[in-house]
Design a protein around this motif. Structure first.
Motif, PDB file in Angstrom:
ATOM      1  N   PHE A   1       0.821  -1.206   0.000  1.00 30.27           N
ATOM      2  CA  PHE A   1       0.000   0.000   0.000  1.00 30.27           C
ATOM      3  C   PHE A   1       0.855   1.256   0.000  1.00 30.27           C
ATOM      4  CE2 PHE A   1       0.972  -0.853   4.367  1.00 30.27           C
ATOM      5  CZ  PHE A   1       1.141   0.391   4.946  1.00 30.27           C
ATOM      6  N   SER A   2       0.209   2.325  -0.409  1.00 26.75           N
ATOM      7  CA  SER A   2       0.765   3.669  -0.314  1.00 26.75           C
ATOM      8  C   SER A   2      -0.298   4.521   0.353  1.00 26.75           C
ATOM      9  CB  SER A   2       1.080   4.207  -1.713  1.00 26.75           C
ATOM     10  OG  SER A   2       1.515   5.549  -1.646  1.00 26.75           O
TER      11      SER A   2
ATOM     12  N   TYR B   1      -2.759  -7.984  -2.122  1.00 23.88           N
ATOM     13  CA  TYR B   1      -3.772  -7.007  -1.748  1.00 23.88           C
ATOM     14  C   TYR B   1      -3.073  -5.661  -1.875  1.00 23.88           C
ATOM     15  CZ  TYR B   1      -6.470 -10.915   0.031  1.00 23.88           C
ATOM     16  OH  TYR B   1      -7.182 -12.082   0.134  1.00 23.88           O
ATOM     17  N   ILE B   2      -3.531  -4.842  -2.821  1.00 22.28           N
ATOM     18  CA  ILE B   2      -2.799  -3.615  -3.157  1.00 22.28           C
ATOM     19  C   ILE B   2      -3.683  -2.405  -2.904  1.00 22.28           C
ATOM     20  CG2 ILE B   2      -1.556  -2.372  -4.959  1.00 22.28           C
ATOM     21  CD1 ILE B   2      -1.048  -5.130  -6.293  1.00 22.28           C
ATOM     22  N   GLY B   3      -3.189  -1.516  -2.027  1.00 28.93           N
ATOM     23  CA  GLY B   3      -3.954  -0.344  -1.617  1.00 28.93           C
ATOM     24  C   GLY B   3      -3.364   0.957  -2.132  1.00 28.93           C
ATOM     25  N   PHE B   4      -4.240   1.865  -2.483  1.00 33.26           N
ATOM     26  CA  PHE B   4      -3.838   3.141  -3.072  1.00 33.26           C
ATOM     27  C   PHE B   4      -4.708   4.276  -2.559  1.00 33.26           C
ATOM     28  CE2 PHE B   4      -7.108   1.219  -5.639  1.00 33.26           C
ATOM     29  CZ  PHE B   4      -7.977   2.269  -5.916  1.00 33.26           C
ATOM     30  N   TRP B   5      -4.222   5.474  -2.742  1.00 35.80           N
ATOM     31  CA  TRP B   5      -5.050   6.666  -2.538  1.00 35.80           C
ATOM     32  C   TRP B   5      -5.315   7.237  -3.930  1.00 35.80           C
ATOM     33  CZ3 TRP B   5      -2.518  11.276  -3.879  1.00 35.80           C
ATOM     34  CH2 TRP B   5      -1.125  11.250  -3.886  1.00 35.80           C
ATOM     35  N   THR B   6      -6.468   7.845  -4.077  1.00 33.48           N
ATOM     36  CA  THR B   6      -6.896   8.326  -5.383  1.00 33.48           C
ATOM     37  C   THR B   6      -6.220   9.648  -5.717  1.00 33.48           C
ATOM     38  OG1 THR B   6      -8.999   7.195  -5.123  1.00 33.48           O
ATOM     39  CG2 THR B   6      -8.917   8.937  -6.783  1.00 33.48           C
ATOM     40  N   ASP B   7      -5.647   9.688  -6.913  1.00 29.92           N
ATOM     41  CA  ASP B   7      -4.980  10.874  -7.418  1.00 29.92           C
ATOM     42  C   ASP B   7      -5.436  11.090  -8.860  1.00 29.92           C
ATOM     43  OD1 ASP B   7      -3.208  13.034  -7.603  1.00 29.92           O
ATOM     44  OD2 ASP B   7      -1.515  11.769  -8.147  1.00 29.92           O
ATOM     45  N   LYS B   8      -6.160  12.159  -9.073  1.00 25.93           N
ATOM     46  CA  LYS B   8      -6.643  12.508 -10.419  1.00 25.93           C
ATOM     47  C   LYS B   8      -7.433  11.366 -11.062  1.00 25.93           C
ATOM     48  CE  LYS B   8      -2.698  15.577 -11.031  1.00 25.93           C
ATOM     49  NZ  LYS B   8      -1.805  15.109  -9.973  1.00 25.93           N
ATOM     50  N   GLY B   9      -8.280  10.735 -10.295  1.00 27.26           N
ATOM     51  CA  GLY B   9      -9.172   9.716 -10.832  1.00 27.26           C
ATOM     52  C   GLY B   9      -8.587   8.334 -11.005  1.00 27.26           C
TER      53      GLY B   9
END
Length: 168
Positions: free
Chosen positions: A7-8, A47-55
C-alpha cells in the motif's frame, strides 16, 4: 497460499485499510506488508492499496502494478471525493489499466477517506473570491462527510470483502 499487502498512504487512510486487510488474513500466509517492494511479488495473492490521485491510483502504486505478473490481485483504495459507487467504479477501472493481463482481479474495495484540513480552508477562501466556482458548497459538504472516514462500517465491509476472497 502466500499473500502480500502492499500500500501507499498519504494521509493514513489507506494504511488504515491495509492494517484491516492484514488483520483479516491468515497470519501463516502473510509474506509481506508495507510499501511497494519487490519482496511482495513472491506472494501468490496481492492485496494492493492506493489513494486516489486525479481519478486513478497514485504514481507509486501505478508503477508497482506494472511489475505484477500472473498474480491474484485484490485492489483497495480511498478517495476524498465522492462516496458513490459509480465514482469508485470509475477509479477502479482506471487503476486496473495499470495491471498486466496475466493477473486476475479477485476483488476490489473503495471507501471515502478524510482529507487534510488545508483542503477545506482553500474552499472557504475560494468562496470569498469575487467569482467563486458554483459548486463550492457541495465540495465543503463532501469534505465534512469525508472527515470521519474510513469509519468502523467501512472497515467492517472491507474485512467482509477480504474474507470472501480467502474462502476461494
Amino acid at each position: 497460499m502466500k499473500t502480500s499487502v502492499v500500500f501507499s498512504s498519504k494521509t493514513g487512510n489507506t494504511q488504515q485499510l491495509a492494517n484491516t486487510v492484514a488483520a483479516a488474513l491468515p497470519k501463516q500466509e502473510l509474506l509481506y506488508t508495507g510499501a511497494p517492494n519487490e519482496a511482495a511479488l513472491a506472494a501468490d495473492r496481492l492485496y494492493i492499496g492506493f489513494w486516489t490521485d486525479k481519478g486513478s491510483c497514485n504514481r507509486e502504486i501505478a508503477a508497482f502494478l506494472k511489475q505484477v505478473k500472473g498474480k491474484e490481485v485484490f485492489l483497495f483504495g480511498t478517495a476524498g471525493f465522492g462516496g458513490d459507487a459509480a465514482y469508485f467504479e470509475k477509479v477502479l477501472t482506471a487503476v486496473k489499466k495499470h495491471l498486466d493481463r496475466s493477473n486476475t482481479v479477485i476483488g476490489t474495495y473503495m471507501c471515502q477517506g478524510k482529507m487534510p484540513q488545508s483542503v477545506r480552508e482553500r474552499y472557504v477562501k475560494m468562496q470569498a473570491s469575487p467569482l467563486p466556482i458554483p459548486n463550492l458548497d457541495s465540495l465543503i459538504e463532501n469534505f465534512d462527510r469525508a472527515a470521519t472516514h474510513p469509519d468502523a462500517e467501512d472497515l467492517h465491509r472491507l474485512t467482509d470483502a477480504v474474507k470472501q476472497t480467502e474462502s476461494r
